[in-house]
Structures are given as C-alpha cells and as structure tokens.
Motif scaffolding. Structure first.
Motif, PDB file in Angstrom:
ATOM      1  N   LEU B  12       0.839  -1.201   0.000  1.00  0.00           N
ATOM      2  CA  LEU B  12       0.000   0.000   0.000  1.00  0.00           C
ATOM      3  C   LEU B  12       0.872   1.248   0.000  1.00  0.00           C
ATOM      4  O   LEU B  12       1.864   1.324   0.720  1.00  0.00           O
ATOM      5  N   PRO B  13       0.513   2.225  -0.816  1.00  0.00           N
ATOM      6  CA  PRO B  13       1.278   3.477  -0.821  1.00  0.00           C
ATOM      7  C   PRO B  13       1.033   4.248   0.472  1.00  0.00           C
ATOM      8  O   PRO B  13      -0.025   4.131   1.077  1.00  0.00           O
ATOM      9  N   GLU B  14       2.028   5.039   0.891  1.00  0.00           N
ATOM     10  CA  GLU B  14       1.780   5.944   2.018  1.00  0.00           C
ATOM     11  C   GLU B  14       0.881   7.078   1.523  1.00  0.00           C
ATOM     12  O   GLU B  14       0.974   7.515   0.380  1.00  0.00           O
ATOM     13  N   ILE B  15      -0.023   7.517   2.400  1.00  0.00           N
ATOM     14  CA  ILE B  15      -0.928   8.609   2.057  1.00  0.00           C
ATOM     15  C   ILE B  15      -0.476   9.834   2.855  1.00  0.00           C
ATOM     16  O   ILE B  15      -0.474   9.797   4.092  1.00  0.00           O
ATOM     17  N   ALA B  16      -0.087  10.889   2.146  1.00  0.00           N
ATOM     18  CA  ALA B  16       0.386  12.096   2.844  1.00  0.00           C
ATOM     19  C   ALA B  16      -0.687  12.591   3.799  1.00  0.00           C
ATOM     20  O   ALA B  16      -1.854  12.739   3.414  1.00  0.00           O
ATOM     21  N   GLY B  17      -0.291  12.813   5.060  1.00  0.00           N
ATOM     22  CA  GLY B  17      -1.250  13.321   6.037  1.00  0.00           C
ATOM     23  C   GLY B  17      -1.884  12.236   6.894  1.00  0.00           C
ATOM     24  O   GLY B  17      -2.752  12.540   7.711  1.00  0.00           O
ATOM     25  N   VAL B  18      -1.478  10.969   6.723  1.00  0.00           N
ATOM     26  CA  VAL B  18      -2.041   9.888   7.549  1.00  0.00           C
ATOM     27  C   VAL B  18      -0.915   9.061   8.159  1.00  0.00           C
ATOM     28  O   VAL B  18       0.012   8.651   7.447  1.00  0.00           O
ATOM     29  N   GLU B  19      -0.969   8.847   9.453  1.00  0.00           N
ATOM     30  CA  GLU B  19       0.010   8.023  10.159  1.00  0.00           C
ATOM     31  C   GLU B  19      -0.700   6.967  11.000  1.00  0.00           C
ATOM     32  O   GLU B  19      -1.809   7.206  11.478  1.00  0.00           O
ATOM     33  N   PHE B  20      -0.022   5.871  11.219  1.00  0.00           N
ATOM     34  CA  PHE B  20      -0.619   4.728  11.933  1.00  0.00           C
ATOM     35  C   PHE B  20       0.295   4.228  13.047  1.00  0.00           C
ATOM     36  O   PHE B  20       1.526   4.328  12.948  1.00  0.00           O
ATOM     37  N   ALA B  21      -0.330   3.626  14.058  1.00  0.00           N
ATOM     38  CA  ALA B  21       0.433   2.863  15.044  1.00  0.00           C
ATOM     39  C   ALA B  21      -0.469   1.770  15.599  1.00  0.00           C
ATOM     40  O   ALA B  21      -1.692   1.915  15.616  1.00  0.00           O
ATOM     41  N   LEU B 144       3.596   6.847  15.900  1.00  0.00           N
ATOM     42  CA  LEU B 144       2.839   7.063  14.658  1.00  0.00           C
ATOM     43  C   LEU B 144       3.784   7.176  13.465  1.00  0.00           C
ATOM     44  O   LEU B 144       4.790   7.876  13.524  1.00  0.00           O
ATOM     45  N   SER B 145       3.420   6.459  12.368  1.00  0.00           N
ATOM     46  CA  SER B 145       4.287   6.447  11.183  1.00  0.00           C
ATOM     47  C   SER B 145       3.445   6.262   9.930  1.00  0.00           C
ATOM     48  O   SER B 145       2.477   5.493   9.943  1.00  0.00           O
ATOM     49  N   PRO B 146       3.796   6.960   8.846  1.00  0.00           N
ATOM     50  CA  PRO B 146       3.023   6.810   7.601  1.00  0.00           C
ATOM     51  C   PRO B 146       3.085   5.388   7.048  1.00  0.00           C
ATOM     52  O   PRO B 146       2.266   4.995   6.228  1.00  0.00           O
ATOM     53  N   ALA B 147       4.056   4.589   7.529  1.00  0.00           N
ATOM     54  CA  ALA B 147       4.247   3.242   6.972  1.00  0.00           C
ATOM     55  C   ALA B 147       3.508   2.172   7.760  1.00  0.00           C
ATOM     56  O   ALA B 147       3.619   0.994   7.456  1.00  0.00           O
ATOM     57  N   GLY B 148       2.726   2.553   8.753  1.00  0.00           N
ATOM     58  CA  GLY B 148       2.169   1.530   9.665  1.00  0.00           C
ATOM     59  C   GLY B 148       0.859   0.898   9.255  1.00  0.00           C
ATOM     60  O   GLY B 148       0.229   0.213  10.064  1.00  0.00           O
ATOM     61  N   ILE B 149       0.425   1.067   7.985  1.00  0.00           N
ATOM     62  CA  ILE B 149      -0.938   0.624   7.632  1.00  0.00           C
ATOM     63  C   ILE B 149      -1.106  -0.892   7.651  1.00  0.00           C
ATOM     64  O   ILE B 149      -2.157  -1.415   8.027  1.00  0.00           O
ATOM     65  N   GLU B 150      -0.072  -1.655   7.257  1.00  0.00           N
ATOM     66  CA  GLU B 150      -0.216  -3.124   7.266  1.00  0.00           C
ATOM     67  C   GLU B 150      -0.374  -3.636   8.695  1.00  0.00           C
ATOM     68  O   GLU B 150      -1.218  -4.510   8.960  1.00  0.00           O
ATOM     69  N   ASP B 151       0.406  -3.103   9.622  1.00  0.00           N
ATOM     70  CA  ASP B 151       0.255  -3.496  11.031  1.00  0.00           C
ATOM     71  C   ASP B 151      -1.137  -3.126  11.545  1.00  0.00           C
ATOM     72  O   ASP B 151      -1.735  -3.865  12.333  1.00  0.00           O
ATOM     73  N   ALA B 152      -1.645  -1.968  11.096  1.00  0.00           N
ATOM     74  CA  ALA B 152      -2.991  -1.557  11.496  1.00  0.00           C
ATOM     75  C   ALA B 152      -4.021  -2.569  11.007  1.00  0.00           C
ATOM     76  O   ALA B 152      -4.949  -2.947  11.730  1.00  0.00           O
ATOM     77  N   ALA B 153      -3.840  -3.044   9.765  1.00  0.00           N
ATOM     78  CA  ALA B 153      -4.766  -4.035   9.204  1.00  0.00           C
ATOM     79  C   ALA B 153      -4.747  -5.321  10.025  1.00  0.00           C
ATOM     80  O   ALA B 153      -5.766  -5.999  10.174  1.00  0.00           O
ATOM     81  N   ARG B 154      -3.577  -5.649  10.575  1.00  0.00           N
ATOM     82  CA  ARG B 154      -3.479  -6.862  11.410  1.00  0.00           C
ATOM     83  C   ARG B 154      -4.130  -6.657  12.782  1.00  0.00           C
ATOM     84  O   ARG B 154      -4.735  -7.571  13.336  1.00  0.00           O
ATOM     85  N   ALA B 155      -3.997  -5.459  13.334  1.00  0.00           N
ATOM     86  CA  ALA B 155      -4.497  -5.210  14.696  1.00  0.00           C
ATOM     87  C   ALA B 155      -6.025  -5.278  14.781  1.00  0.00           C
ATOM     88  O   ALA B 155      -6.577  -5.544  15.846  1.00  0.00           O
TER      89      ALA B 155
END
Lengths: 410, 410
Positions: B12-21, B144-155
């Motif tokens: 997944l591409p990083e989306i400017a303005g969104v961060e995940f943890a 929080l990091s723009p690269a955290g979306i896959e971990d978010a999907a797992r959580a």
C-alpha cells in the motif's frame, strides 16, 4: 434417527371414509416404499394450502387449479404422492407427468381426474419417471385399507429420519370427530403460506369453504412458524380432507362451540406435525422455541422471531451449547423491525440474561450454560414496545446439516 | 489461513497526512496486536457509512453523531479501533467506554473529542475493558508512522485469517491521487448500508459532502453486495478520510473527468476489500459471484441474488462441489421477487444448465461437476423479464463455519 424423534409413531385412529396403500415403485430409492395413495369416499370436502414459491412444482400448480374448481356432488377424491423426485422445474414435461399419474389413478378408482391431487418430493430438475408410478397403481388400488396411514407416512419420507403422525379426537354435536394427519419434511423448511407435505384426514361434516377458512387461519401460527434452514420449498403442500362420516352434526356455524373445538383440534394436529418436522430438521440436536413478546405489531414480532430462528450464528451457538445472547441481540437488530436496544429483555428459559441494554447484574454464565444443555430450549425476546407476540420453532445448525446437504445431489 | 487468501498483503502506498500505530493492549487476545490508531492531518474531509442495525454498538452511534457535526476548519482527526470486544449491547457503560477512549486520544493528540472516531469489534455484550486501551495510547501516539498501515490491518482482525488491504492511484487534475484502504471481516457478514470495519485513506482534495456522496453511492454495489452468513453486524463501519495533500486540484465538480476517475478508483478499492472479506468468510473454500440479469427492477435483482447467496442449501451444495442448480431455482422462487419459471435461464460459468423451465437438452453432468471444482465460480440467473441486473458475492458453507461458530463464545 434424530435425537429429538418421538419414542414411537402414534396410534392414529382410522378415519371413516379414508383408505391408504403404499408401494415401492423405485422412483429413486431402492428397498423402501416411495408412493402412497389415499382414497377418500364420495361427499368429502377438500381444502389445501401451498407454497407461494414462484418456481413451484407442476403438481402444486395442478392441485391449486383443481381445488379452485367446483367438485361434482357425488365425487370421491384421491391423493397420490411420490418421494425421490419433486417434479419441479421440469418444464412442460412436468405437467405431462402429473396428467399421466393422476389420470391413471382417476381411471383405476373411477373418479374424475379433477378430484385426483398429487404431490412429488425429492430432487428438483430431474424428469419424473411417471411410468414407474403408473405401473404400481393397480396394485395400490387393490390393497387400499383404512389402517394403512403409518405406511403412507413412511412412503413420503425423503431425508426424514422418522415418519410423522398426529391426531385429535373432539366432541362434536351428537358424536365424536376424529382428525389424523401425516407429514414429511426435514430440509428446505421455511414454509411460506404452506409447508412441506402434510395430509390431514377427518370424519367431520363441513363444507369445503368452511374447512378452507379454518385451515388458512391456523397455518400462520403452525406450519408458517417453523424454519429449519430458511429455504422455502418448491413443493410445499398441505391438504385436508373431511369425509363427513362422523355421527356428529355438520359444522355449519364457525362461531359455535363444536366448531371452535374442531378448529382447536385441527390446530393441535397441525402444530404437532409442524413441531415434528422441526425435530427432524436435517442434523438437528436441539428443538428451540423463539418467543417474541410485546412487539409493536404482529409483522414485527414475526420478522424478529424469524430473524433469530434463521441466524446461522444463533443456530451454531445453540449447537455448541453456548449461551451467546449477544448473537440474539444482533439478530433482533438486523431484522428490520422496530426494536429499542434499551428496552429489550432477553431470556433463556425462565432466566433473564439481558435487559435495559445490557446483561443483568446477577448474570451467571454457569447457569446459562447449564440451561443450554437441554434438548428443548425457549429463547425469549421481550421488546417492551407493544402488545403483539409470536412464537416460531427452529433447530440448531450442526455438522450433520452440511454432511446431508453437501452430499452429491441429495 | 483461508485457501482463497491472496498470496501476500499488497504494497500500500503511504498517504500524505495519515500516520498509523498499533499496540497489544490485551483486550481479549494474547500475543498479538489489538488496537490501531490513525492520525489524520488538519483540513481532512471525513465521510462514513454504518450498520443500520437497530441494536448497533455505542461506538457506531458515537461516530454517526460526530460525523453529523460541522468540523472546525483546522481540526485534524483520529480513528481508534480495538478488536476482541465489540462494546455492543453494553448499556450506558458502552458510551462511557467510548468517551474514555476517544477522550484519551483527543488529549494525547490535542484535538477536539468530536474529531476522534472509534470502532470496536469482537464479542457482543461484554463490558469493554477501556482502561487497557487508554493505557497504550501514549505509546501509540509516540510511534505514529506513515508506513504503519499493514500493522494496522493486522491489529483489527478477529476471526480473519489474513489482513486485508487494497489501493488505487488515479490521475487527478495536475497530480496523482492515491487511495489506500484496509478492512476486517469474516463472519456476521451481511452488510446493510455499511459493512465490517473498513478504513480508506486518500490524499484527494474534496469536501466532506462530496466525499460522502461518492461513498454512499458506491456502497450498494460493493460492501452491501456481499454476504457470508446473512447475519448483519452491530458494528459495521466504513470511514473514508481525504487529506487533501495530493498535488492534484480539488475535486469540485462530481461530473468532471477527474472526479469520475477518483470515484472509479474509490469503487475499485471498496470492491477489492469487499471481495477480500468474502474470501476470508468463516470456513470459505469457494468464492462465488451470483450474477442476476434481466430482472424487472433493481430491487428484484438484489432480492433474488441475496436469496441465492444466503441459501444454506445452495451454499452447502457449492461446498460439496455439486452442480445442484435445482436449489438455485428454489432460491429464486422463495425470494419474493418477480420470476417466471419458464423464462428463467441458469448458468454455471459460461455453461447454460437450465432454460425454458427445464434443464437444457445437452446438459452434461460431467461438465457441470468439473466446473464446480474451481475455486471461483459464477452462477448466472437470467430472468428474461426486464433490464435490471445485480451481482453479489458470497462463499460456501462448510464444516469450518460451524467449528468456528459453535466454539464457546467465539
């Protein structure tokens, strides 16, 4: 055999004016009977309700046409039923099969073809081998006997694990009235204005119009209140024949006491057979009443009860003996009927498990789990909104259901 | 792992303005993450659709209230989600839990509480241990990091066997627009105006009203067109956040080419995630499209498609690789929608198996059976009545579904 099966087939009384015979025609099954014939004496009243499926079988359409016709005064009637093949979605050939079978019965019993009603149950979309049925009709007519009803109940079984029968005896005006009924049904059970195959016989004297009226008003709370798997059949048929051979006076005023007693007896037989169908639900190990009370309207009560009864998540939780009342809440929520989360009261048997939007303070997981081990369960949903109530009956969803239905073309 | 799972989680591409943890708060599960936080930069537009269940969860009611409020111009937003507990049917305490969790996030990220959206998924009717979630919020905000979306999907997974992600990149006016989404969902899947938990992020510039309009009109053909078990969740939520950080011009005219391209991209991401939810349906081994064509109305097409997709008898036949088209006919018949038995055409893949009220003359059981061995199936129903069509997607009903759901309080 279903663990919920009754200990034995009931001793059904003989009904004056009705005779039965069964035969093994080899329609599909080997080593068992698969055709039953019932002859009903002249002067009988016939009533029926049928599936509302838009893809209903040829025999259902044929019965509906014949019931709409005015019967000759002195005509008898006959019912011929085969298991193993539903003669549904069989195109023009389906009606030809019905004509051949009912025509052969009409000739053998010397009655108009318009008085011969047929049903077929089994696989959909295969041509009915009607020649095999026609070939046993002479033998059937020679063996007709008032005592043959239990064998008839066996001949109409498909995936049923036991034959289903029920009876009632009512005090009429000047004599007793007897009612005896048989049914088949186990899967594809979500009747809609009708049911599986059900045949009820009585010696009551009553006109077809009055009999039909009673039947129609009792069907919603009995056969239309059961579901095994939410699938409505193409072949549902419920036929009642009243021979008028009882000594009791004719039931002419539906508001009279004898009429009320007869209607209650008819309802009792219908309810008993409906419950037996659920107890033989494919793979069933639990018989469950969903009792919805204080709904805003009858429609809402029915919608909510059926939403719970058809929820695969509720049905698998019951199979697992899990007191998962949260899934009952979810099923209420998805029903589309009016419900207020904070007025809802959920009970398992006599035990209230949740109310006022949450589980009760003294909720006991052990007590709830112990209750779930019963064979027969009552799940109560009190909506706290109005005065309408409705009970429906269902069974659990188990591995056996999948075994039975994932089998090649069962 | 579902046999229908994709080979890997997409990049997944990083989306400017969104961060995940993500964090492991121990809400219910041990040894895995169960909370995810997304921070969205100031100026973003948020839109959402939610379950229509009348017993919906406290967090759903809270999101709906907050989305109806006018957002301060410079406010950012946050989404906080836990798995393991649905906080549904938890009474007044449910809203308290939502307030505690969203309040803690608002404080940590210095934004109004009205801009913190929460979801909870898992068991219904248990109090949410919100202290456990509040306890990890500081740690989450620090990581929080723009690269955290896959971990978010797992959580956010519950009975899911794989995390679900999808993306699209669209050419906007003067720059590229990216869309990335994640979803969870496996059982209790029969979305009604919403779906399981789905979060979609984009850097598009678009007002909340326009974003909501696009979202609402794409949801019927995507998330509202899937079903695993006909059970609608109390917690369905789909939230889209558009940060406006793309170089592309604002999407101001919904009829413009860039707007159409963006809406098509959004629809693609929604459809991809919806299909991934079905492919992870509890116990699924087959992914099945039910394609209804030439119905009289859109409502009829939808009713018939869902009637087939939710039929336990159709779903068990698919599990058994049985080309049991008779059960498809029965499901059309019970749907309540207009159908004419003699105009119906049923096909499996490209193979017409039945038409004109009966199976085709050259019907081949071998060819039909061979087709059923595929992992992905298309069952076509041509009604021959009108111009409306509808596809819905479902999976088969297997023993694993019962194993998963008959387990004690899964």
């Amino acid at each position: 055999m279903s663990p919920l099966a009754p200990a034995k087939f009931p001793d059904l009384p003989e009904i004056a004016g009705v005779e039965f015979a069964s035969a093994a025609a080899g329609v599909k099954y080997a080593g068992r009977t698969d055709v039953m014939l019932a002859r009903i004496a002249p002067g009988a009243s016939i009533a029926g309700v049928f599936t509302t499926s838009s893809t209903r079988a040829a025999c259902v359409l044929d019965c509906q046409e014949k019931l709409a016709m005015r019967a000759p005064d002195d005509a008898g009637a006959a019912i011929i039923v085969n298991s193993g093949n539903a003669n549904a979605f069989t195109g023009k050939r389906g009606q030809e099969s019905v004509d051949k079978v009912t025509g052969a019965v009409a000739e053998a019993l010397d009655m108009p073809i318009s008085r011969v009603f047929s049903s077929s149950t089994g696989v959909i979309g295969e041509p009915l081998p009607h020649d095999k049925i026609v070939a046993v009709i002479d033998s059937l007519t020679q063996r007709l006997s008032p005592a043959g009803i239990e064998d008839a109940a066996r001949a109409i079984m498909t995936t049923d694990t036991y034959p289903k029968g029920a009876f009632a005896e009512i005090q009429g005006e000047g004599g007793k009235i007897k009612i005896a009924g048989i049914a088949k049904g186990s899967g594809m059970i979500a009747p809609n204005m009708a049911t599986m195959l059900v045949y009820i016989f009585t010696d009551a004297k009553i006109t077809p119009a009055r009999l039909q009226k009673m039947l129609s008003r009792q069907v919603d709370d009995t056969f239309n209140a059961i579901t095994v798997d939410s699938d409505t059949s193409t072949s549902d048929a419920l036929i009642v024949a009243a021979t008028g051979k009882s000594d009791a006076a004719e039931i002419a005023d539906l508001r009279s006491e004898p009429a009320k007693a007869f209607e209650a007896g008819l309802r009792g037989v219908m309810m008993d057979l409906a419950h037996q169908v659920v107890k033989d639900g494919e793979g069933a190990t639990k018989f469950v009443e969903i009792r919805v009370t204080r709904a805003r309207s009858n429609e809402d009560a029915h919608k909510i009860a059926m939403s719970i009864a058809n929820s695969p998540l509720v049905k698998t939780a019951i199979a697992g003996e899990d007191a998962n009342w949260g899934r009952v809440v979810a099923a209420v929520g998805k029903s589309g009927a009016e419900a207020d989360r904070d007025k809802l009261k959920i009970s398992f048997g006599d035990m209230v498990v949740a109310e006022k939007g949450w589980r009760v303070p003294d909720y006991s997981e052990e007590a709830a789990s112990a209750y779930m081990k019963n064979d027969e369960l009552v799940i109560g949903v009190d909506l706290g909104l109005g005065r309408a109530s409705k009970s429906v009956w269902t069974c659990d969803l188990t591995h056996r259901y999948i075994d039975i239905n994932a089998d090649y073309r069962s």
